[in-house]
Structure formats: C-alpha cells, structure tokens
Design an enzyme around this catalytic site. Structure first.
Site, PDB file in Angstrom:
ATOM      1  CE1 TYR A 349      -3.290  -2.743   0.047  1.00  0.00           C
ATOM      2  CE2 TYR A 349      -4.253  -1.949   2.075  1.00  0.00           C
ATOM      3  CZ  TYR A 349      -4.204  -2.662   0.961  1.00  0.00           C
ATOM      4  OH  TYR A 349      -5.234  -3.453   0.952  1.00  0.00           O
ATOM      5  CE  LYS A 400       1.011 -18.096  -2.140  1.00  0.00           C
ATOM      6  NZ  LYS A 400       0.438 -19.406  -1.987  1.00  0.00           N
ATOM      7  CG  ASP A 434      -2.270 -20.104  -0.731  1.00  0.00           C
ATOM      8  OD1 ASP A 434      -1.537 -20.149   0.577  1.00  0.00           O
ATOM      9  OD2 ASP A 434      -1.862 -20.620  -1.803  1.00  0.00           O
ATOM     10  CG  ASP A 458      -7.808  -4.601   2.953  1.00  0.00           C
ATOM     11  OD1 ASP A 458      -8.919  -4.435   3.634  1.00  0.00           O
ATOM     12  OD2 ASP A 458      -7.405  -3.632   2.104  1.00  0.00           O
ATOM     13  CG  ASP A 462     -13.345  -7.460   4.029  1.00  0.00           C
ATOM     14  OD1 ASP A 462     -12.886  -6.752   4.988  1.00  0.00           O
ATOM     15  OD2 ASP A 462     -13.599  -6.748   2.917  1.00  0.00           O
TER      16      ASP A 462
END
Length: 576
Positions: A349, A400, A434, A458, A462
């Site tokens: 970001y 990751k 994942d 982020d 959700d």
C-alpha cells in the site's frame, strides 16, 4: 534499618514451645507505648511476679543472660497475632537473632522487615545448642550472615540457610521499600515496556485530563452510523461521566461540498491534536466528479502513514445469537473468538516505486511495490505476541514465503527470531495466506491471534467477517506507538466501508462502529470496564432480537440504523 553482618554476644535458651506474640508483648502495652519503648515489657508475664518484682527463675532475669543478643527457642516461636510489635519488643530488649526449629509464618517475615534474623535449625540441633549454652561458663555465640554459620560457645560451626533475597536485604540494611528502591531502574524499565504494550491499564494523570475525541463521519453510510456512535458517546459522558471533549469535522465528499477541498488544514490540525478519532467510511462514486489533482492523495492512507498508525487490531467474535447469521454452519463458528493483528503502514500500500506508464506499443504498465524492513515487522509482531500473552498464548503468522521469498521470507524469519529470543512462552506457527483464507471458513476456531502484513490483513479480515455474521459487525482499532507522554495516535472504524448502495436508506448496521468505540474506551481511554459494559450491551441487544437487514434471517424483522442505536442505548440504561 541497621545492617546485619554478624552478631556476637550472649545467647539465652528459652526452650518453650508455641510462644505466642501476646506473651512476647501484651496487647495492653501497645496502647500507650510506641516502638523503642517496648523492651521493658518483653515477656512481661514471665519476667515479673504479680507484685511487680522480677521472677529470679525466669531465664532472661539471670545475670548471665541479661545482655543476651541471641535467643534460642522452642518450636513454633512467634505464633498468634500478626502484629509487628512482637519483633519491635524483642529488638528493644536487645535481641538481633532468634534460633528455633520453626516460627509463626507472619512473625518470621516480620523479623526480616525489622532487622531481626530468624534462623531455622532442626530440632535436635537447637536442643544441642541450648544445652551447650547452659553448660558453658560464657554463653558466647557468633552468628555470621555472610558465611551463614553459627559458632557455638565451644567453637563448633553450625551451618544455616535463609531466603537469599532476605539475606541480601539484611546485609544491606534494606526493608521491602529499600529493596524496591534498589531495583528502581529495572522497575522503571519494565514499566516503560509494559506501558508501551498495554497503555490502557495505566492512568496517565492523578486527575485525568479531558480527552479529545474527533468524529470524522466521512462518506456513504458513515454519517448514519457515526450519528449512533455519537449518541452512545454522549450517553457515556452524561451517565458514566466520561471525561472527553467531542469534536466533529467534515471529511471526504462532505468536506468537498462544504469547503471545496477534501482535507482542510484546520481539519488536519484537529486530527493531529485528537487523542482518538472515530471514523466512519471513505469512498463514493462522487469522487469521480472531483478534479484528479484534488483527490490524488488518499486521506485515510495519509492519516495512517503520517500518524504512524502501524498497528491495526480487528477482533472477530461470534455472538451466540448470531451464529445462524453466518454463511458458515453454526457448529463451525459457535464460540469463535480471534483477533487479527495487521501491519498498517508498510507493504504494497505504501511501497515505492508505484504508478502507471504508457509503453511504446500503446499498452500500459503498472507497478506497486511491496517493501518491509526488519523493524517494521518486529514492532507489529511484538504487539501480536504481547496480545497473545493476555489470551491463550497462540499466534499464527500469515505470509506467502513459498512464492514471495523476499518480503514474506523476511517476514517469516523475523517473526520466528523475535519469538525465539523474547517470547519462548508463545506458541507460534506460520501459514500461507491462501491456506489461511481457506482455514478461516473451514475451521475458524483454530485461530486466536492472527498476525498479518498489510494486504493480507485487509483481505483476511473481510473473510473472517463471515464468522461474525456480517461486515457490519466488525470493529477495528488503528494505533501508533506510545509517546513519551503516555498517549498515542489512534483511529477507530468499522471495516465495512462506505456501502454507497445503501447510503441514505437508514438501514446500515451501526454495531461495527459502536464496537469500535468500545475499543477506543479500552485502548485510548484506559476504561476496560466501560468497554466491557458497552460490549455486553451490544450482545444483549442482539440476544433480545435487534437485527439490521444484514444480520436478519429470512422472515426475520429488521430494524433501522437508528433503532439499533436505540436498542443498544436501552441496554446501557438497563445496566447502568
């Protein structure tokens, strides 16, 4: 308190068992006499007869023991009352050391507090020492605290042990307060570290100053949900005497309409000065109508970066009454209670270079850069580990590293090294992002503290919202480092965004925003009990059937944004 290095003097045998502190110093003598005046009344009932004359048969009245500094006594010496006066009386009489097979527990520790050395020896050794004292012409005994040896009248050495910390205190002449002051530097260093990791448990001032809370409702449903938050804050001010000054500023589209700019200097000054910001949402189709130059800075990201709000906490908890509202089976989500710790000021970001460019063939190329440094990773990992210590002691770090071997590799290595060096008590596991997304919907109860970098946090938060039943239920806290004055910048917001499709309809769920204020009470205002009060009231409103459209089941009646605020306020009133 005088130092105790050694004592050399006469020892007196008083081989009676269960000598009570009331016998050592009668209670009636404590009314008119203070410390320093109690020696003449020590063992008063045994030393004197009814007419006030000395009892010549009592051991301490015999000439050879009148100046005794060491008392050799029977089992359970100093039982009875917990008063310190017994030690004071013995000390005023002239004793510096008492040797016995056992002591009353409180008397034993009172000795150390008042410069007296109590020595525990096996009963047979105490009896041998008493017999030797009585049999010798000069009952001279030496007690060495440094070497922890007793030298008897005939020169025998008897080893003894005592509490190491209390031994040091006596050798240095320090009572509990003195020992504490000796550790002042270490205590202050610990408090500094603790204040940084758990500032909410510390009062900042004897008379707490009025905190400045700034409301930035922002775009979309922000103004509707923050109106309910404001009502809740005002209830705490009026009813619970919350010491805050509530301010409000336009932000986003409302600022553009009112002032022709998205962020006025005056608004930014209010943001910087605020103790906490209660934020609504950002995002609206209307931004497309604003000149590109005026909107090129994302003001929410600016706040995060310039206020260094690096720590984002997103609690995820399944309320029993909402287990059926989740898209997951009730048995999968029931009892789930986790918290996501998201790094908020680094990663893709904010990384550079970034941008879009036209290529020679007319196509475009876009670049966003993911960058992390060791200090950035360490400081957010510390938050996760410290938080885990207040919960179940488990952290799952998400990365990751199998593909992003540079940034995620550094993330994994740094988190592991920090845990190994400073948090060996915390259980740490690593999980690819994942897999984590899948596990959140397969078996969410396996998680307690989830540690993530910016982008992954982020997305995963959700995903985790479905555990709570709706994005509308999800609060968050974004906080900076603790300053030298004990304060820290902080922004509290629901994670659901501006929801422009339902803006203005009065049906948005305000509970994520209200629960964000509960986080503000806990972390910025240091009012954990008031935070608990608000969280219980939200849970009660839900359990009593209050449902906005996002958490209502088919056929279940839903209520408006304001009605949900009414339901929470009613529960607060019920339990005020």
């Amino acid at each position: 308190m005088d130092k105790f290095i050694r004592v050399i003097g006469a020892a007196a045998p008083l081989m009676r068992i269960n000598i009570d502190t009331e016998v050592v110093i009668p209670m009636n003598r404590l009314v008119a006499h203070k410390r320093g005046e109690l020696g003449r009344y020590c063992f008063e009932a045994w030393r004197y007869g009814p007419d006030g004359s000395e009892n010549p048969e009592f051991v301490l009245n015999k000439p050879r023991y009148r100046e005794a500094k060491i008392l050799v006594a029977g089992d359970n010496f100093g039982c009875g009352s917990s008063r310190e006066h017994a030690v004071w009386s013995l000390s005023d009489f002239g004793f510096r050391c008492i040797i016995a097979p056992s002591f009353g527990d409180i008397f034993y520790w009172n000795c150390f507090q008042n410069g007296m050395l109590p020595i525990r020896l096996p009963e047979d050794k105490v009896k041998e020492l008493a017999a030797e004292i009585e049999a010798t012409e000069q009952p001279l005994v030496t007690v060495e605290l440094e070497t922890q040896y007793i030298t008897t009248p005939v020169g025998r050495k008897i080893a003894f042990t005592t509490d190491p910390e209390r031994r040091v205190a006596l050798l240095e002449g320090l009572d509990d307060i003195g020992m504490t002051l000796k550790l002042d530097g270490q205590i202050r260093a610990h408090q500094s570290r603790d204040r940084e990791s758990r500032p909410w448990i510390y009062r900042r001032e004897e008379n707490p100053r009025v905190a400045r809370l700034l409301i930035l409702a922002g775009d979309g449903v922000g103004s509707e949900i923050l109106a309910e938050v404001r009502r809740v804050v005002e209830w705490f001010i009026a009813t619970r005497h919350l010491a805050v000054e509530l301010r409000e500023e336009h932000f986003g589209i409302s600022a553009w309409r009112a002032h022709g700019e998205l962020m006025r200097k005056e608004t930014w000054n209010e943001i910087v000065a605020a103790d906490a910001i209660l934020f609504g949402a950002i995002g609206s189709p209307e931004y497309d109508k604003i000149p590109a130059e005026a909107r090129k800075v994302d003001q929410l990201l600016r706040m995060r970066k310039e206020l260094d709000l690096f720590c984002n906490l997103r609690p995820v908890r399944t309320l029993p009454a909402l287990a059926a509202s989740s898209t997951l089976r009730p048995d999968v989500v029931e009892g789930c209670d986790m918290i996501l710790v998201r790094e908020l000021c680094g990663g893709i970001y904010f990384g550079a270079p970034r941008g879009r460019e036209k290529l020679a063939d007319g196509s475009e190329r876009a670049v966003n850069t993911c960058v992390y440094t060791t200090p950035e990773i360490e400081r957010i990992a510390r938050v996760a580990f410290e938080l885990a210590r207040t919960r179940s002691g488990r952290v799952c770090s998400v990365d990751k590293a199998n593909v992003l071997t540079e940034t995620s590799g550094l993330w994994r290595d740094t988190v592991q090294a920090l845990r190994d060096q400073h948090y060996p008590d915390i259980s740490l596991r690593h999980m690819y992002v994942d897999n984590c997304a899948m596990q959140l919907v397969r078996a969410p109860k396996q998680f307690d503290v989830l540690l993530t970098e910016n982008l992954f946090g982020d997305i995963l938060s959700d995903c985790a919202a479905m555990v709570a039943g709706s994005l509308g239920m999800m609060p968050s806290a974004s906080m900076g480092a603790v300053r030298t004055d004990g304060g820290r910048h902080a922004l509290y917001e629901p994670i659901h965004g501006s929801a422009p499709d339902i803006a203005g309809k009065g049906i948005a769920n305000p509970l994520g925003a209200i629960m964000s204020f509960a986080l503000c009470l806990r972390f910025s205002l240091g009012l954990a009990q008031e935070a608990d009060r608000l969280e219980r009231s939200v849970a009660a409103a839900i359990s009593h059937g209050a449902r906005t459209a996002d958490i209502a089941q088919p056929g279940e009646e839903s209520i408006s944004t304001k009605a949900m605020g009414d339901a929470v306020l009613a529960e607060l009133e019920q339990n005020r």
